[in-house]
Design a protein around this motif. Structure first.
Motif, short mmCIF file in Angstrom:
data_model
loop_
_atom_site.label_atom_id
_atom_site.label_comp_id
_atom_site.label_asym_id
_atom_site.label_seq_id
_atom_site.Cartn_x
_atom_site.Cartn_y
_atom_site.Cartn_z
N VAL A 74 -2.70 2.37 15.07
CA VAL A 74 -3.01 3.52 14.21
C VAL A 74 -3.05 3.06 12.76
CG1 VAL A 74 -2.05 5.24 15.76
CG2 VAL A 74 -0.57 4.13 14.09
N LEU A 75 -3.76 3.85 11.96
CA LEU A 75 -3.85 3.53 10.54
C LEU A 75 -2.77 4.29 9.79
CD1 LEU A 75 -7.73 3.72 10.06
CD2 LEU A 75 -6.30 1.68 10.08
N ARG A 76 -2.02 3.54 9.04
CA ARG A 76 -0.98 4.17 8.24
C ARG A 76 -1.27 3.95 6.77
NH1 ARG A 76 1.87 6.31 11.83
NH2 ARG A 76 2.82 5.22 13.57
N PRO A 77 -0.89 4.91 5.96
CA PRO A 77 -1.18 4.74 4.52
C PRO A 77 -0.41 3.56 3.95
CG PRO A 77 -0.33 6.95 4.98
CD PRO A 77 -0.19 6.17 6.24
N MET A 78 -1.03 2.97 2.94
CA MET A 78 -0.34 1.90 2.22
C MET A 78 -0.68 2.05 0.74
SD MET A 78 -2.80 -1.29 3.15
CE MET A 78 -3.02 -2.15 1.64
N ASP A 79 -0.04 1.28 -0.07
CA ASP A 79 -0.38 1.29 -1.49
C ASP A 79 -1.82 0.86 -1.66
OD1 ASP A 79 2.85 0.09 -2.60
OD2 ASP A 79 2.08 2.11 -2.21
N LEU A 80 -2.48 1.51 -2.55
CA LEU A 80 -3.89 1.21 -2.76
C LEU A 80 -4.08 -0.24 -3.19
CD1 LEU A 80 -6.79 2.30 -2.97
CD2 LEU A 80 -6.35 2.70 -5.38
N MET A 81 -4.98 -0.88 -2.49
CA MET A 81 -5.30 -2.25 -2.85
C MET A 81 -6.81 -2.33 -3.06
SD MET A 81 -4.14 -5.63 -0.80
CE MET A 81 -5.43 -5.65 0.40
N VAL A 82 -7.19 -2.92 -4.15
CA VAL A 82 -8.62 -3.07 -4.42
C VAL A 82 -8.97 -4.53 -4.23
CG1 VAL A 82 -10.46 -2.76 -6.10
CG2 VAL A 82 -8.50 -1.22 -6.11
N GLU A 83 -9.90 -4.77 -3.35
CA GLU A 83 -10.26 -6.16 -3.14
C GLU A 83 -11.73 -6.40 -3.49
OE1 GLU A 83 -8.72 -6.99 0.93
OE2 GLU A 83 -10.38 -5.68 1.54
N ALA A 84 -11.94 -7.56 -4.02
CA ALA A 84 -13.30 -7.98 -4.36
C ALA A 84 -13.64 -9.19 -3.52
CB ALA A 84 -13.40 -8.32 -5.84
N THR A 85 -14.74 -9.11 -2.82
CA THR A 85 -15.15 -10.25 -2.01
C THR A 85 -16.58 -10.64 -2.36
OG1 THR A 85 -15.69 -8.66 -0.29
CG2 THR A 85 -13.66 -9.89 -0.01
N PRO A 86 -16.82 -11.93 -2.44
CA PRO A 86 -18.20 -12.37 -2.71
C PRO A 86 -19.02 -12.25 -1.44
CG PRO A 86 -16.75 -14.27 -2.53
CD PRO A 86 -15.90 -13.06 -2.30
N THR A 97 -25.85 -19.41 -11.50
CA THR A 97 -25.63 -18.83 -10.18
C THR A 97 -25.35 -17.35 -10.28
OG1 THR A 97 -24.68 -20.92 -9.43
CG2 THR A 97 -24.22 -18.99 -8.08
N VAL A 98 -26.02 -16.58 -9.43
CA VAL A 98 -25.80 -15.14 -9.37
C VAL A 98 -24.97 -14.86 -8.12
CG1 VAL A 98 -26.89 -12.86 -9.33
CG2 VAL A 98 -28.09 -14.80 -10.36
N LYS A 99 -24.03 -13.95 -8.24
CA LYS A 99 -23.20 -13.60 -7.09
C LYS A 99 -23.18 -12.10 -6.90
CE LYS A 99 -20.09 -17.56 -7.45
NZ LYS A 99 -18.70 -18.03 -7.48
N LEU A 100 -23.20 -11.71 -5.64
CA LEU A 100 -23.06 -10.30 -5.30
C LEU A 100 -21.63 -10.08 -4.84
CD1 LEU A 100 -24.42 -7.49 -4.74
CD2 LEU A 100 -24.77 -8.31 -2.41
N TRP A 101 -20.94 -9.18 -5.51
CA TRP A 101 -19.55 -8.89 -5.17
C TRP A 101 -19.41 -7.49 -4.60
CZ3 TRP A 101 -15.41 -12.19 -5.57
CH2 TRP A 101 -15.64 -13.39 -6.24
N LYS A 102 -18.57 -7.40 -3.61
CA LYS A 102 -18.24 -6.10 -3.03
C LYS A 102 -16.83 -5.76 -3.45
CE LYS A 102 -17.49 -3.87 1.44
NZ LYS A 102 -17.51 -4.07 2.89
N VAL A 103 -16.70 -4.59 -4.01
CA VAL A 103 -15.39 -4.14 -4.46
C VAL A 103 -15.02 -2.93 -3.61
CG1 VAL A 103 -14.03 -3.33 -6.42
CG2 VAL A 103 -15.93 -4.91 -6.78
N SER A 104 -13.97 -3.06 -2.84
CA SER A 104 -13.62 -1.97 -1.93
C SER A 104 -12.13 -1.69 -1.99
CB SER A 104 -14.04 -2.32 -0.50
OG SER A 104 -13.56 -3.60 -0.17
N GLU A 105 -11.82 -0.48 -1.59
CA GLU A 105 -10.43 -0.05 -1.61
C GLU A 105 -9.86 -0.11 -0.21
OE1 GLU A 105 -10.09 3.83 -3.19
OE2 GLU A 105 -10.90 3.26 -5.16
N ARG A 106 -8.63 -0.43 -0.21
CA ARG A 106 -7.93 -0.39 1.07
C ARG A 106 -6.67 0.42 0.84
NH1 ARG A 106 -7.71 -4.43 5.42
NH2 ARG A 106 -8.98 -5.81 4.15
N ASP A 107 -6.57 1.55 1.50
CA ASP A 107 -5.35 2.34 1.32
C ASP A 107 -4.69 2.68 2.65
OD1 ASP A 107 -6.87 5.62 0.72
OD2 ASP A 107 -7.16 4.13 2.29
#
Lengths: 431, 241
Positions: free
Chosen positions: A140-152, A102-112
């Protein structure tokens, strides 16, 4: 029981693939336990110039889990066979990872940043009673600690009967291919329930099977062209414009066998374990058990260059067959300018060949030799006669320490070397 | 002479690899097994083409030196005792097939450790499971164990998969190969075969008779040269896929 669990944890960490992304900022590794670990390069900083270029863990996620195919009573390993990055167009990164099936496409994005000030729910997420709301506010958007999430984002499953050995992203960035022992399929990134079969070498009668596909790759610039290598040491270049099913090759690369080297194991050692286009697209490099070869796409009858990786093993093939080492699949890589090629060997050695100067070097990836900022010392294997002080004899080589997977930064002299469950990153000294 | 011994050793090792591949996680690896079967074929060809048969050496070449000396032991290491029985005879998990007559009590003991050891130091894979994980089709029973007829593919489930279903990997009947070689390697070292087998074209009946004949005469060479000649272990192994 505890011992066994520990053993499994150790085994799960064996690195099975290493790949830089297109900018070299990110380095992904996949392991036997189905996990992907992404490293990110430190930004340059005036405050700490010496830390420039260090890679630190950016994201870790479980890409594949072990599965069980009930119809065939087969366990499907979660080991990541290959990772390939897609080029980056926005803040998020995408990569393909594959196990045997199985091949999977993952998206890795930052949320700060985090939105705050919802109307219908409070900060804990609890719903507010709408009748209690008297005013409206805009979140409103407020800063937060950087979180890196990976979603299939996509799962491309059920298209391979045999074990997937390669994936390759097309230069059109819309399609990619996946290759197993007998077939190659073409996928569109957006479509997961269909794939086109573009190569099928399965014979009608399996008893007539003589070779399998061992690796495949798209041409870096021509989206219609790809190559695949076989267990017989041949490379086929195919043009998808010629026909829908590319069973007939456009070019066929094979070197005639040297009869003086014939042995029981000639066929095994000629099996190609990796194939890589040069960045220029003019050459193809192949790795078989003892050599690396560079082929000119315009010359099919023999390679342009042949480099001996560890020819001293030629007399030991029977033992290597016994202990299964002869089946090890070494990979090979180009540097950014296609002037140097690199591949792994045993005893945690890896080799680099400069194509211009014809010089080569053997280096070792080991903790003892790799203090930070220490310079790697060239190693030498003594093949016979008197062993010099710094040399290591062939019989002392540790065949359990093998470097199968390496990667080279796309533009700089930074290399990543996977030695069983350790990842080493080496860089050219910055003056 | 040396080539013959080397070839013999390589044949043993190769069989061990094919055999132990059955139990490995992730399913049979087509590529590796293809390569092993090519080596097996080369070694077999060399063995058969060598002019003279060496006298039975006191210690037959074998994968592991710590096995007890008698040549039969080396072969017995391959005898399907615990491991999956050949399809035509023993039921799943049942006793070893009657044809494996080289298995005296001594051999039986060898067999137990042989099963684990017989991988020729190759990586310590788990011992093969006692029961084959695949069901065998009824149609297989009559033809298994055949050294001359190309073995049929073993079906995962007896009816063919409905159209549109996922394709079968056609994992199959490697036990054929094992059972043929497994009874006795003395056949490889013996001088004169008891009698020429019928030509390969005769089909399964002649071949199926062979193990039965062997069963009838314990100690008889079970795997003689003509059988070896006609056997195509490469295709047998590959048919597994």
């Amino acid at each position: 029981m505890t011992g066994q669990k520990t053993l499994q944890n150790i085994l799960a960490d064996i690195i099975s693939t290493v790949e830089f992304n297109h900018t070299g900022e990110l380095l992904a590794t996949g392991d036997k336990g189905g996990r992907v670990v992404i490293f990110q390069r430190e930004q340059e900083s005036k405050q700490q110039p010496q830390r420039r270029g260090e890679y630190n863990v950016y994201s870790t996620f479980q890409s594949h889990e072990p599965e069980f195919d009930y119809l065939k009573s087969l366990e499907i390993e979660e080991k990541i066979n290959k990772i390939r990055w897609l080029p980056q167009h926005n803040a998020a990164c995408f990569l393909l990872s594959t196990n045997d099936k199985t091949v999977k496409l993952w998206k890795v994005s930052e949320r700060d940043k985090r939105p705050e000030g919802y109307n219908l729910k409070d900060e804990d997420g609890r719903l507010r009673d709408p009748s209690m709301i008297t005013t409206l506010r805009v979140p409103v958007l407020r800063p937060m600690d950087l979180m890196v999430e990976a979603t299939p984002r996509r799962v491309f499953a059920n298209a391979h009967t045999y074990h997937i050995n390669s994936i390759s992203v097309n230069s059109d960035y819309e399609t990619y291919m996946s290759a197993d022992d007998l077939r190659i399929n073409l996928w569109n990134f957006e479509i997961t329930n269909q794939s086109f079969n573009i190569v099928d070498i399965k014979p009608a009668n399996m008893e007539e099977l003589t070779e399998v596909i061992t690796a495949a790759e798209f041409h870096p610039h021509h989206c219609n062209t790809f190559v695949y290598s076989s267990s017989k040491g041949t490379i086929r270049l195919c043009d998808m414009r010629a026909s829908a099913l590319c069973d007939r090759h456009a070019k066929f690369f094979e070197e005639p066998e040297d009869p003086s080297n014939r042995s029981f194991f000639s066929e095994i050692i000629s099996s190609i374990s990796d194939v890589k286009f040069s960045h220029s697209g003019r050459y193809v490099m192949t790795r078989d058990y003892l050599t690396v070869k560079v082929w000119d796409l315009n010359m099919e009858n023999r390679p342009m260059e042949t480099y001996q990786v560890h020819d001293y093993l030629r007399s030991k093939l029977c033992s290597l067959y016994e202990n299964d080492c002869i089946f090890d699949k070494f990979e090979c890589v180009w540097n950014g300018s296609d002037s140097v090629i690199m591949t792994g060997s045993y005893n945690n050695f890896f080799r680099m060949f400069d194509r211009n100067t014809k010089r080569d070097v053997t280096l070792e990836a080991s903790r003892e030799n790799s203090k930070p900022r220490a310079i790697l010392k060239p190693r030498k294997v003594c093949v016979g006669g008197k062993r010099r002080k710094d040399e290591i004899s062939v019989d002392s080589l540790d065949f359990s320490k093998k470097i199968l997977h390496t990667a080279w930064h796309p533009s700089e002299n930074i290399i990543a070397v996977a030695a069983t469950n350790n990842l080493y990153i080496f860089q050219d000294k910055v003056n | 002479m040396e080539f013959k011994l080397e070839a013999h050793r390589i044949v043993s090792i190769s069989l061990g690899k094919i055999y132990s591949a059955r139990g490995q996680r992730g399913g049979l690896k087509l590529h590796k097994n293809l390569l092993v079967s090519l080596v097996l074929r080369s070694a077999r060809q060399v063995y058969l083409s060598e002019p003279c048969c060496p006298p039975e050496p006191p210690a037959a070449p074998r994968a592991l030196p710590e096995e007890p000396p008698p040549p039969c032991a080396a072969a017995a290491a391959w005898a399907p005792g615990e491991p999956p029985p050949p399809p035509d005879e023993a039921p799943r998990g049942g006793p070893r097939r009657p044809g494996a007559d080289c298995e005296s009590a001594r051999a039986r003991r060898c067999c137990c450790c042989g099963c684990c050891c017989c991988e020729a130091g190759g990586g310590g894979a788990a011992p093969p499971l006692p029961c084959c994980s695949r069901k065998r089709g009824a149609g297989e029973r009559g033809q298994a164990g055949s050294p001359v007829k190309k073995p049929r593919r073993e079906a995962e489930e007896p009816p063919p998969p409905p159209p549109g279903e996922q394709e079968d990997m056609e994992t199959g009947n490697v036990a054929n190969l094992i059972s043929i070689f497994g009874s006795s390697f003395s056949g490889l070292l013996g001088k004169d075969p008891p009698g020429r087998r019928r030509a390969p074209r005769d089909g399964g009946e002649a071949a199926a008779a062979a193990p039965a004949e062997a069963a009838a005469e314990p100690g008889q060479i079970c795997c003689d040269e003509p059988v070896l000649r006609t056997l195509n272990p490469w295709s047998t192994a590959i048919v597994a896929f």
